[in-house]
Design a protein around this motif. Structure first.
Motif, PDB file in Angstrom:
ATOM      1  N   LEU A   1       0.583  -1.304  -0.121  1.00  0.00           N
ATOM      2  CA  LEU A   1       0.320   0.104   0.468  1.00  0.00           C
ATOM      3  C   LEU A   1       1.083   1.064   0.632  1.00  0.00           C
ATOM      4  O   LEU A   1       2.061   1.339   0.927  1.00  0.00           O
ATOM      5  N   ASN A   2       0.790   2.224  -0.624  1.00  0.00           N
ATOM      6  CA  ASN A   2       1.424   3.451  -1.080  1.00  0.00           C
ATOM      7  C   ASN A   2       0.400   4.200  -1.154  1.00  0.00           C
ATOM      8  O   ASN A   2      -0.849   4.290  -1.156  1.00  0.00           O
ATOM      9  N   ILE A   3       0.858   5.771  -0.136  1.00  0.00           N
ATOM     10  CA  ILE A   3      -0.355   6.302   0.403  1.00  0.00           C
ATOM     11  C   ILE A   3       0.541   7.811   0.197  1.00  0.00           C
ATOM     12  O   ILE A   3       1.213   8.068   1.097  1.00  0.00           O
ATOM     13  N   SER A   4      -0.174   8.691  -0.349  1.00  0.00           N
ATOM     14  CA  SER A   4       0.117  10.055  -1.065  1.00  0.00           C
ATOM     15  C   SER A   4       0.201  10.998   0.059  1.00  0.00           C
ATOM     16  O   SER A   4      -0.813  11.093   1.094  1.00  0.00           O
ATOM     17  N   ASP A   5       1.414  11.895   0.065  1.00  0.00           N
ATOM     18  CA  ASP A   5       0.639  12.880   1.091  1.00  0.00           C
ATOM     19  C   ASP A   5      -0.447  13.714   1.277  1.00  0.00           C
ATOM     20  O   ASP A   5      -0.536  13.797   0.156  1.00  0.00           O
ATOM     21  N   GLY A   6      -1.140  14.519   2.608  1.00  0.00           N
ATOM     22  CA  GLY A   6      -2.889  15.325   1.842  1.00  0.00           C
ATOM     23  C   GLY A   6      -3.415  14.270   2.297  1.00  0.00           C
ATOM     24  O   GLY A   6      -4.691  14.968   2.123  1.00  0.00           O
ATOM     25  N   GLU A   7      -3.798  13.251   1.405  1.00  0.00           N
ATOM     26  CA  GLU A   7      -4.518  12.501   0.969  1.00  0.00           C
ATOM     27  C   GLU A   7      -5.379  11.718   1.894  1.00  0.00           C
ATOM     28  O   GLU A   7      -5.024  12.089   2.888  1.00  0.00           O
ATOM     29  N   PHE A   8      -6.592  11.562   1.887  1.00  0.00           N
ATOM     30  CA  PHE A   8      -7.584  10.762   2.523  1.00  0.00           C
ATOM     31  C   PHE A   8      -7.758   9.292   2.411  1.00  0.00           C
ATOM     32  O   PHE A   8      -8.808   9.513   1.514  1.00  0.00           O
ATOM     33  N   VAL A   9      -7.619   8.810   2.926  1.00  0.00           N
ATOM     34  CA  VAL A   9      -7.661   7.220   2.253  1.00  0.00           C
ATOM     35  C   VAL A   9      -8.494   6.773   3.440  1.00  0.00           C
ATOM     36  O   VAL A   9      -8.230   6.718   4.885  1.00  0.00           O
ATOM     37  N   THR A  10      -9.019   5.209   2.914  1.00  0.00           N
ATOM     38  CA  THR A  10     -10.350   4.492   3.907  1.00  0.00           C
ATOM     39  C   THR A  10     -10.054   3.278   2.852  1.00  0.00           C
ATOM     40  O   THR A  10      -9.435   3.043   2.218  1.00  0.00           O
ATOM     41  N   LEU A  11      -9.430   2.892   4.756  1.00  0.00           N
ATOM     42  CA  LEU A  11      -9.193   1.498   4.740  1.00  0.00           C
ATOM     43  C   LEU A  11     -10.417   0.332   4.767  1.00  0.00           C
ATOM     44  O   LEU A  11     -11.147   1.118   5.553  1.00  0.00           O
ATOM     45  N   LEU A  12     -11.276  -0.190   3.421  1.00  0.00           N
ATOM     46  CA  LEU A  12     -12.779  -0.410   3.910  1.00  0.00           C
ATOM     47  C   LEU A  12     -12.831  -2.003   3.679  1.00  0.00           C
ATOM     48  O   LEU A  12     -12.317  -2.315   2.461  1.00  0.00           O
ATOM     49  N   GLY A  13     -13.712  -2.729   4.407  1.00  0.00           N
ATOM     50  CA  GLY A  13     -13.881  -4.254   4.600  1.00  0.00           C
ATOM     51  C   GLY A  13     -14.891  -4.668   5.596  1.00  0.00           C
ATOM     52  O   GLY A  13     -14.880  -4.252   6.703  1.00  0.00           O
TER      53      GLY A  13
ATOM     54  N   LEU B   1     -11.360  24.513  16.641  1.00  0.00           N
ATOM     55  CA  LEU B   1     -11.804  23.334  15.832  1.00  0.00           C
ATOM     56  C   LEU B   1     -12.343  22.243  15.810  1.00  0.00           C
ATOM     57  O   LEU B   1     -13.462  22.249  14.484  1.00  0.00           O
ATOM     58  N   VAL B   2     -12.631  21.617  16.627  1.00  0.00           N
ATOM     59  CA  VAL B   2     -13.521  21.101  17.431  1.00  0.00           C
ATOM     60  C   VAL B   2     -14.786  20.834  17.962  1.00  0.00           C
ATOM     61  O   VAL B   2     -15.569  20.301  18.036  1.00  0.00           O
ATOM     62  N   ASN B   3     -15.069  22.322  17.733  1.00  0.00           N
ATOM     63  CA  ASN B   3     -16.453  23.489  17.783  1.00  0.00           C
ATOM     64  C   ASN B   3     -16.838  22.178  19.701  1.00  0.00           C
ATOM     65  O   ASN B   3     -17.804  22.105  20.092  1.00  0.00           O
ATOM     66  N   LEU B   4     -15.476  22.477  20.560  1.00  0.00           N
ATOM     67  CA  LEU B   4     -15.501  22.852  21.789  1.00  0.00           C
ATOM     68  C   LEU B   4     -15.181  23.476  22.868  1.00  0.00           C
ATOM     69  O   LEU B   4     -14.833  23.206  23.684  1.00  0.00           O
ATOM     70  N   ALA B   5     -15.422  24.945  22.312  1.00  0.00           N
ATOM     71  CA  ALA B   5     -14.709  25.415  22.658  1.00  0.00           C
ATOM     72  C   ALA B   5     -15.461  26.202  23.814  1.00  0.00           C
ATOM     73  O   ALA B   5     -16.292  25.796  24.132  1.00  0.00           O
ATOM     74  N   GLY B   6     -14.291  26.565  25.506  1.00  0.00           N
ATOM     75  CA  GLY B   6     -15.196  26.432  26.557  1.00  0.00           C
ATOM     76  C   GLY B   6     -15.094  25.982  27.188  1.00  0.00           C
ATOM     77  O   GLY B   6     -15.707  25.210  28.567  1.00  0.00           O
ATOM     78  N   PHE B   7     -15.068  24.585  26.584  1.00  0.00           N
ATOM     79  CA  PHE B   7     -14.856  23.075  26.904  1.00  0.00           C
ATOM     80  C   PHE B   7     -14.092  22.451  28.265  1.00  0.00           C
ATOM     81  O   PHE B   7     -13.672  21.230  28.438  1.00  0.00           O
TER      82      PHE B   7
ATOM     83  N   ASP C   1     -22.925  14.719  10.294  1.00  0.00           N
ATOM     84  CA  ASP C   1     -22.251  15.963  10.299  1.00  0.00           C
ATOM     85  C   ASP C   1     -20.589  15.720  10.647  1.00  0.00           C
ATOM     86  O   ASP C   1     -19.841  16.732  10.959  1.00  0.00           O
ATOM     87  N   MET C   2     -20.022  14.192  11.737  1.00  0.00           N
ATOM     88  CA  MET C   2     -18.882  14.661  12.278  1.00  0.00           C
ATOM     89  C   MET C   2     -18.374  14.129  10.627  1.00  0.00           C
ATOM     90  O   MET C   2     -16.912  14.601  10.220  1.00  0.00           O
ATOM     91  N   GLN C   3     -19.194  13.222   9.955  1.00  0.00           N
ATOM     92  CA  GLN C   3     -18.305  12.899   8.952  1.00  0.00           C
ATOM     93  C   GLN C   3     -17.926  14.507   7.769  1.00  0.00           C
ATOM     94  O   GLN C   3     -16.567  14.409   7.170  1.00  0.00           O
ATOM     95  N   VAL C   4     -19.085  15.218   7.639  1.00  0.00           N
ATOM     96  CA  VAL C   4     -18.500  16.283   6.781  1.00  0.00           C
ATOM     97  C   VAL C   4     -17.577  16.980   7.539  1.00  0.00           C
ATOM     98  O   VAL C   4     -16.285  17.804   7.386  1.00  0.00           O
ATOM     99  N   GLU C   5     -17.570  17.279   9.326  1.00  0.00           N
ATOM    100  CA  GLU C   5     -16.676  17.755  10.057  1.00  0.00           C
ATOM    101  C   GLU C   5     -15.703  17.811   9.925  1.00  0.00           C
ATOM    102  O   GLU C   5     -13.700  18.393   9.880  1.00  0.00           O
ATOM    103  N   LEU C   6     -15.097  16.343   9.262  1.00  0.00           N
ATOM    104  CA  LEU C   6     -13.824  15.793   9.685  1.00  0.00           C
ATOM    105  C   LEU C   6     -12.732  15.941   8.282  1.00  0.00           C
ATOM    106  O   LEU C   6     -11.925  15.888   8.481  1.00  0.00           O
TER     107      LEU C   6
ATOM    108  N   LYS D   1      -9.525  18.618   4.743  1.00  0.00           N
ATOM    109  CA  LYS D   1      -8.672  19.649   4.068  1.00  0.00           C
ATOM    110  C   LYS D   1      -8.479  20.813   4.640  1.00  0.00           C
ATOM    111  O   LYS D   1      -7.094  20.952   3.341  1.00  0.00           O
ATOM    112  N   SER D   2      -8.539  21.656   5.542  1.00  0.00           N
ATOM    113  CA  SER D   2      -7.944  22.902   6.145  1.00  0.00           C
ATOM    114  C   SER D   2      -6.952  22.493   6.416  1.00  0.00           C
ATOM    115  O   SER D   2      -5.738  23.137   6.138  1.00  0.00           O
ATOM    116  N   LEU D   3      -6.671  21.293   6.875  1.00  0.00           N
ATOM    117  CA  LEU D   3      -5.193  20.985   7.516  1.00  0.00           C
ATOM    118  C   LEU D   3      -4.078  20.486   6.639  1.00  0.00           C
ATOM    119  O   LEU D   3      -2.953  20.424   6.817  1.00  0.00           O
TER     120      LEU D   3
END
Ligand SMILES: Nc1ncnc2c1ncn2[C@@H]1O[C@H](COP(=O)(O)OP(=O)(O)O)[C@@H](O)[C@H]1O
Ligand SMILES: [Mg+2]
Lengths: 380, 273
Positions: A27-39, A123-129, A174-179, A184-186
């Motif tokens: 398995l080769n993984i490129s820098d900055g990629e979103f790779v999913t192992l599915l099975g 970033l994870v919407n927990l400001a103040g926690f 919701d978390m899928q979108v957030e993640l 992307k942003s990082l």
């Protein structure tokens, strides 16, 4: 786009108690990629992730990070961080101290730690926690703390092991979108493990489909869905009708005693193949106008469409249609060349893609004996 | 939860009969003289035994610390092993407790004697002369050894119980976030094991500080602990129930203080979480 390879797994083999868990995994993984192992569960996804994290040492094969062999590097020296399947927050520390853990270990300055903790919680919407005890948080909030804790370490690669599996459907979406947004942003590499094909397709740049300790296919979500490499992938990703066929020449396939035009080429003359037809690609027409005619045996309303099971000469197909055809009605279908996908025969041939024994609850329980008899009938 | 008063009656009766009444009797003896009259005259005997109290606390503390140092890594390793190994190890640690306490201590006596197993072995390999011996029995060391041997399970078991609840992924998370072995222990395993440590400390220190069998069998006449002093006040020539009761009362207060301290530390720990 110039992509640099960040992680490379080469010919990895692992067994536990004599049972092979991963066999010859590359398995080769490129820098900055979103790779999913599915099975499916037990196929070796977590083990693959743990090899990258440094928690499992492969029996053979090598692991490269940024071109360097890291086989002997302990977890704490690796530039990767993990989101564990069950969050694994430190129960004796509050939210802030959990997030600050990695930076304190690295003896960062208190001001910098404070700044990073606040930035990560935001970033994870927990400001103040900051001062909350972790056990007073909901599952979703604990998961966010785990994400903040891992990201606070500024990893090059983030490993996520079914991070959303314990959350309810709405929160999971919701978390899928957030993640995805965080990734992307990082701009860092995410290696994401899931057994949920929908999650994999909607989030990933690259999907790695695994079964029985082997990679079955690597590709973009579209590739995986539209061009499955074998019956396992076709069945695991979405719904598929999989039939035995014979390739007569390029772009011409025969099944059910009839020749169909298709878009696939490069098979030997008269080569037996697996033919995949997706339930949503099938057009229903009046019986006398169809390429094939069949009889409806079951209908289930699914909201967006009706899931209609149709018997064609003893072989049952699933068809997704927005029109309602009652049980026992006789219908015809039309198959266009782009609806037909041809795959090479594999060890999975004949195991999937027949809806004869299909029922809602027992989706997974394919009965090989029934499959065999159906096949025999089809060839008559 | 049993709320019914009727159901609690046997328990209340038990408490009354075997805890409250005996305690009352001890108190009564401590504050009366031989004629049954109220007196504070027994209290000065406490000062006479101050050194004995000191020695008891000293040996008890040393034994507790050694138990903790031995039990911590042992309990940790057991808690990380497979289910089968865990069960076997806990069994092995409990096994000596099924044998009589006196018997176990007598066994140590014969091992440590001047002509005992250890000294014979030392002679055999020539480390001590043919008619010589290494003084082992009747030393403070032998007493501490006896305490550690007898009370170690009381340290291992509560530690193991707490540690087995630490999820492996929490330890892996600490490693993942950059902690080496020492940092994993310092920042995660030890803080999470504190409740087990505190109950282990109580369960070892309390019996150790009040023992008289171990001192008697392994410490000889030279090493006197508070348990022995109390025993002497109830048995034989110089018996004086009133002084004995006073000393018991002091020991009881000592133990209560010790338990209060560990209990408070436990509460503080919980408040931090
Ligand atoms: N530490 C282990 N000891 C023994 N067997 C293990 C261990 N870890 C995983 N396995 C086995 O290896 C297989 C793959 O496990 P895993 O990688 O966790 O699968 P997945 O994450 O895809 O569900 C499973 O059959 C599992 O039982
Ligand atoms: Mg897993």
């Amino acid at each position: 786009m110039q992509t640099k390879e960040i992680i490379k797994l080469k010919d990895i083999t692992v067994s536990f108690d004599g049972e092979p868990v991963l066999s010859g995994l590359d398995l080769n993984i490129s820098d900055g990629e979103f790779v999913t192992l599915l099975g499916p569960s037990g196929c070796g996804k977590t083990t693959t992730l743990r090899i990258i994290g440094g928690f499992v040492t492969p029996d053979s094969g090598s692991v490269f990070f940024d071109g360097q062999d890291i086989a002997d590097l302990p977890p704490y020296k690796r530039q990767v961080n993990t989101i564990f399947q069950r969050y694994a927050l430190f129960p004796h520390l509050n939210v802030e101290d959990n997030v600050a853990f990695g930076m304190r270990v690295q003896k960062k300055k208190p001001a910098e730690i404070k700044e990073t903790v606040d930035r990560m919680l935001k970033l994870v919407n927990l400001a103040g926690f900051n001062k909350r005890k972790v056990e007073t948080l909901s599952g979703g909030q604990q998961q966010r703390v785990a994400i903040a804790r891992a990201l606070a370490n500024n990893p090059r690669v983030l490993l996520l092991d079914e991070p959303l599996a314990a959350l309810d459907l709405k929160l999971r979406k919701d978390m899928q979108v957030e993640l995805k947004n965080i990734q992307k942003s990082l701009g860092i590499t995410f290696i994401y493990v899931t057994h949920d094909q929908e999650e994999a397709l909607s989030m990933s740049d690259t999907v790695v489909v695994m079964d029985a300790g082997r990679i079955q296919q690597i590709g973009t979500p579209q590739d995986i869905y539209n061009e499955p490499e074998n019956a396992f992938v076709a069945d695991f990703i979405g719904e598929s009708n999989i039939l035995d066929g014979i390739m007569h020449e390029d772009y011409l396939v025969e099944f059910f005693g009839r020749k169909f035009k298709c878009l696939d080429a490069g098979f030997g003359p008269k080569e037996p193949v697996d033919v995949v037809i997706r339930p949503e690609d099938i057009d229903i027409v009046p019986a006398d106008k169809g390429h094939l005619t069949g009889k409806v045996t079951a209908v289930t309303f699914k909201g967006v469409h009706f899931e209609t099971i149709v018997d064609f000469k003893g072989f049952k197909w699933m068809i997704q249609t927005t029109d309602y055809y009652p049980v026992d009605s006789v219908i015809g279908i039309v198959l266009n060349p782009e609806d037909i996908h041809i795959m090479k025969k594999s060890e999975y041939s004949g195991m999937f893609g027949d809806y004869s024994s299909y029922s809602e609850e027992f989706d997974e329980m394919a009965n090989p004996e029934i499959d065999l008899t159906e096949e025999a009938e089809v060839q008559e | 939860m049993i709320k019914s008063k009727a159901a609690a009656a046997p328990f209340t009766a038990w408490m009354l009969l075997f805890t409250i009444i005996p305690l009352g009797i001890v108190l009564w003896f401590a504050f009366t003289n031989a004629d049954g009259q109220f007196t504070l005259g027994n209290l000065p005997h406490i000062w006479a035994q101050a050194a004995t109290f000191g020695i008891s606390i000293f040996y008890g503390a040393i034994a507790t610390v050694i138990c903790l140092l031995l039990a911590f890594p042992l309990a940790y390793n057991i808690s990380r092993a497979t289910e089968r190994v865990q069960q076997t190890m806990v069994m092995i640690i409990m096994l000596p407790m099924w044998m009589n306490f006196l018997l176990r201590t007598y066994a140590w006596m014969s091992i440590l004697e001047n002509n005992g197993f250890v000294n014979q072995l030392l002679r055999l390999i020539g480390l001590v002369g043919e008619n010589d011996y290494l003084p082992l029995i009747n030393t403070g060391g032998a007493v501490v050894l006896g305490m550690v041997y007898n009370f170690l399970p009381f340290m291992v078991l509560p530690l193991y119980t707490v540690m087995s609840k630490i999820d492996n992924s929490v330890i892996e998370a600490a490693q993942d976030l950059g902690s080496n072995v020492f940092q994993v222990f310092g920042k995660v395993v030890i803080p999470l094991s504190i409740p087990g440590m505190l109950s282990g400390i109580t369960m070892v220190f309390v019996p150790a500080v009040s023992t008289f069998v171990i001192t008697k069998l392994l410490g000889g006449s030279k090493t006197l602990m508070i348990g022995d002093a109390i025993e002497q006040m109830f048995i034989g020539q110089g018996a004086d129930y009133h002084v004995g009761a006073t000393l018991s009362l002091v020991l009881m207060i000592l133990i209560l203080v010790c338990m209060a301290v560990t209990g408070m530390a436990d509460k503080g720990e919980e408040a931090d979480v």
